[in-house]
Enzyme design. Structure first.
Site, PDB file in Angstrom:
ATOM      1  N   GLY A 234      -8.932  -6.585 -22.198  1.00 46.71           N
ATOM      2  CA  GLY A 234      -8.307  -7.518 -23.128  1.00 46.71           C
ATOM      3  C   GLY A 234      -8.065  -7.036 -24.537  1.00 46.71           C
ATOM      4  N   CYS A 350      23.069  -3.020 -15.505  1.00 43.85           N
ATOM      5  CA  CYS A 350      24.212  -3.923 -15.666  1.00 43.85           C
ATOM      6  C   CYS A 350      23.720  -5.334 -15.948  1.00 43.85           C
ATOM      7  CB  CYS A 350      25.051  -3.915 -14.390  1.00 43.85           C
ATOM      8  SG  CYS A 350      25.441  -2.262 -13.852  1.00 43.85           S
TER       9      CYS A 350
HETATM   10  C1  LIG Z   1      -9.723  -8.540 -13.984  1.00 43.10           C
HETATM   11  C2  LIG Z   1      -9.087  -7.692 -15.009  1.00 43.10           C
HETATM   12  N1  LIG Z   1      -9.855  -6.819 -15.688  1.00 43.10           N
HETATM   13  C3  LIG Z   1      -9.337  -6.007 -16.630  1.00 43.10           C
HETATM   14  C4  LIG Z   1      -8.000  -6.046 -16.935  1.00 43.10           C
HETATM   15  C5  LIG Z   1      -7.467  -5.113 -17.982  1.00 43.10           C
HETATM   16  O1  LIG Z   1      -6.993  -5.848 -19.050  1.00 43.10           O
HETATM   17  P1  LIG Z   1      -6.435  -5.111 -20.342  1.00 43.10           P
HETATM   18  O2  LIG Z   1      -5.434  -4.134 -19.892  1.00 43.10           O
HETATM   19  O3  LIG Z   1      -5.871  -6.226 -21.155  1.00 43.10           O
HETATM   20  O4  LIG Z   1      -7.604  -4.456 -21.014  1.00 43.10           O
HETATM   21  C6  LIG Z   1      -7.163  -6.958 -16.275  1.00 43.10           C
HETATM   22  C7  LIG Z   1      -5.736  -7.033 -16.591  1.00 43.10           C
HETATM   23  O5  LIG Z   1      -4.992  -7.831 -16.099  1.00 43.10           O
HETATM   24  C8  LIG Z   1      -7.720  -7.800 -15.282  1.00 43.10           C
HETATM   25  O6  LIG Z   1      -6.974  -8.664 -14.610  1.00 43.10           O
END
Ligand SMILES: Cc1ncc(COP(=O)(O)O)c(C=O)c1O
Length: 406
Positions: A234, A350
């Protein structure tokens, strides 16, 4: 997270000089990835581990660069799991993600994943049967979805609202009842991945505090012996204002203060970051094919587009870029050029949706120059609709040192 523009621009010029078609390539700066990953790992104190979410980018050279630095990899499909295991025989792996098939669950059992993140009671029931038929006891984290306190909104939220992810709290009693008699499942803790695109270090620290509070309350309520908390991925990339990125030093300081609370609660926490790990090492380079004026706007038409690089479309932003001037000009007519203008950068598809950057200011851009889009190392090539229109794919170039890309 310094971008090594000079080394990458040199690699672009070399790749341009080598090719006999207009340049279109992904370049991955592996030394920069190694340095960034090491800094990130060093920034996480004692109780915090770091897994890499391979869905962000599972190109082998990137994984090889990360393998010695992160504590393991997270897979979200059988394909990712098998790819990771075939390349890394002993690296710890996690399987997570919604909609796991029986074959995926069985593969995870056979490959001996370190943890399997369960998304629902239905999935747990199937897993218990599969694990038992294979004579395995599977270590599991339960992924939960619960309301977040105020201030935790980002542009991509997976929890605290209706989503297909995780188990809502009111379903947890049913899950715990089911687990009562299950020998084949060992619940080691909880998994929370409630948002992505977090750009604010203080808010992310606040989220972790909320996660810890939620974890310890639930553990006490269910008198469980859980010790693992996966706090998901995240951490975001600021594509709109690239000069102001997530403040890792501030985050690390805050984690240092939080670490004691995790330790005192007997909780080992783990990040599974994707975007923040690999986005900064990747660049998408496209050569300008045409310059056009239309209804008062300027269009820079490039060799490539959103079928290779869907990130700006997926995130709804105008992607930053640099112009790499290429002095060679092979045609017997004057070179089209635009100076001091705002331009729309588009690709070869396109559809008017094939836009990489809108109203972007440029000092000068000419047909034959190369545009270089940074932060293209995660959720870029691998999330793009690559076969639409059947244009040739971009080259994949890996920069191993300042001298060589191969
Ligand atoms: C369960 C889970 N963990 C980790 C991630 C990685 O998230 P990020 O790329 O935002 O760090 C995701 C991304 O969708 C996820 O679904």
């Amino acid at each position: 997270m310094e971008l090594r523009w000079t080394a990458v621009e040199e690699a672009v010029r070399r790749a341009h000089a080598e090719g006999d078609e207009p340049l279109c390539a992904y370049l991955y700066d592996l030394p920069a990835l190694a340095a960034h990953a090491r800094e990130l790992r060093r920034s996480l104190p004692g109780p915090f581990g770091l897994f890499y979410a391979a869905k962000a980018n599972a190109e082998r050279p990137l994984l090889q660069t990360l393998a010695g630095v992160v504590d393991g990899f997270e897979a979200s499909s059988r394909g990712e799991l098998e790819w990771l295991r075939s390349n890394f025989a002993s690296t710890p792996l996690i399987l997570s993600g919604p909609g796991k098939t029986d074959a995926e669950l069985a593969t995870a059992c056979r490959l001996g994943v370190e943890l399997l993140h369960v998304e629902s009671l239905g999935e747990l029931r199937r897993l218990a049967l599969i694990a038992s038929s294979l004579g395995r006891r599977v270590p599991v984290l339960l992924r939960l979805n619960f309301p977040l306190g105020p201030g935790h909104e980002t542009s991509l939220v997976m929890g605290g609202r209706p989503t297909p992810f995780g188990i809502e709290l009111d379903q947890l009693p049913g899950v715990m009842d089911f687990l009562g008699g299950q020998e084949s499942i060992q619940v080691k803790g909880l998994h929370f991945h409630l948002l992505s695109h977090q750009l604010d270090a203080d808010r992310h620290l606040g989220l972790l505090e909320e996660y810890l509070r939620r974890f310890t309350e639930l553990r006490a309520h269910y008198r469980a012996d859980w010790s693992h908390l996966n706090v998901g991925g995240g951490i975001g990339i600021n594509y709109r204002a690239p000069e102001s990125q997530f403040d890792l030093a501030r985050f690390s300081e805050g984690l240092g203060r939080l670490a004691g609370r995790f330790e005192a609660a007997g909780v080992s926490a783990r990040f599974e970051l994707g975007r923040y790990v690999t986005a900064p090492c990747g660049y998408y380079a496209v050569e300008v094919l045409d310059l056009k004026r239309c209804f008062g706007e300027t269009f820079v038409v490039c060799r490539g587009g959103t079928h290779h690089f869907r990130t700006p479309q997926a995130q709804g932003h105008s992607h930053p870029f640099r112009v790499v001037p290429i002095d060679e000009w092979r045609y017997p007519f004057a070179r089209p050029s635009v100076e001091g203008a705002r331009v729309n950068v588009v690709g070869q598809l396109c559809t008017p949706k094939d836009v990489l950057a809108r109203e972007a200011p440029v000092e000068r851009v000419r047909v034959g120059d190369v545009l270089l889009f940074p932060y293209a190392g995660a959720y870029a090539w691998n999330i793009s609709h690559q076969h639409f229109l059947m244009h040739a794919p971009p080259r994949q170039l890996f920069l191993h040192s300042e001298e060589a890309a191969c």
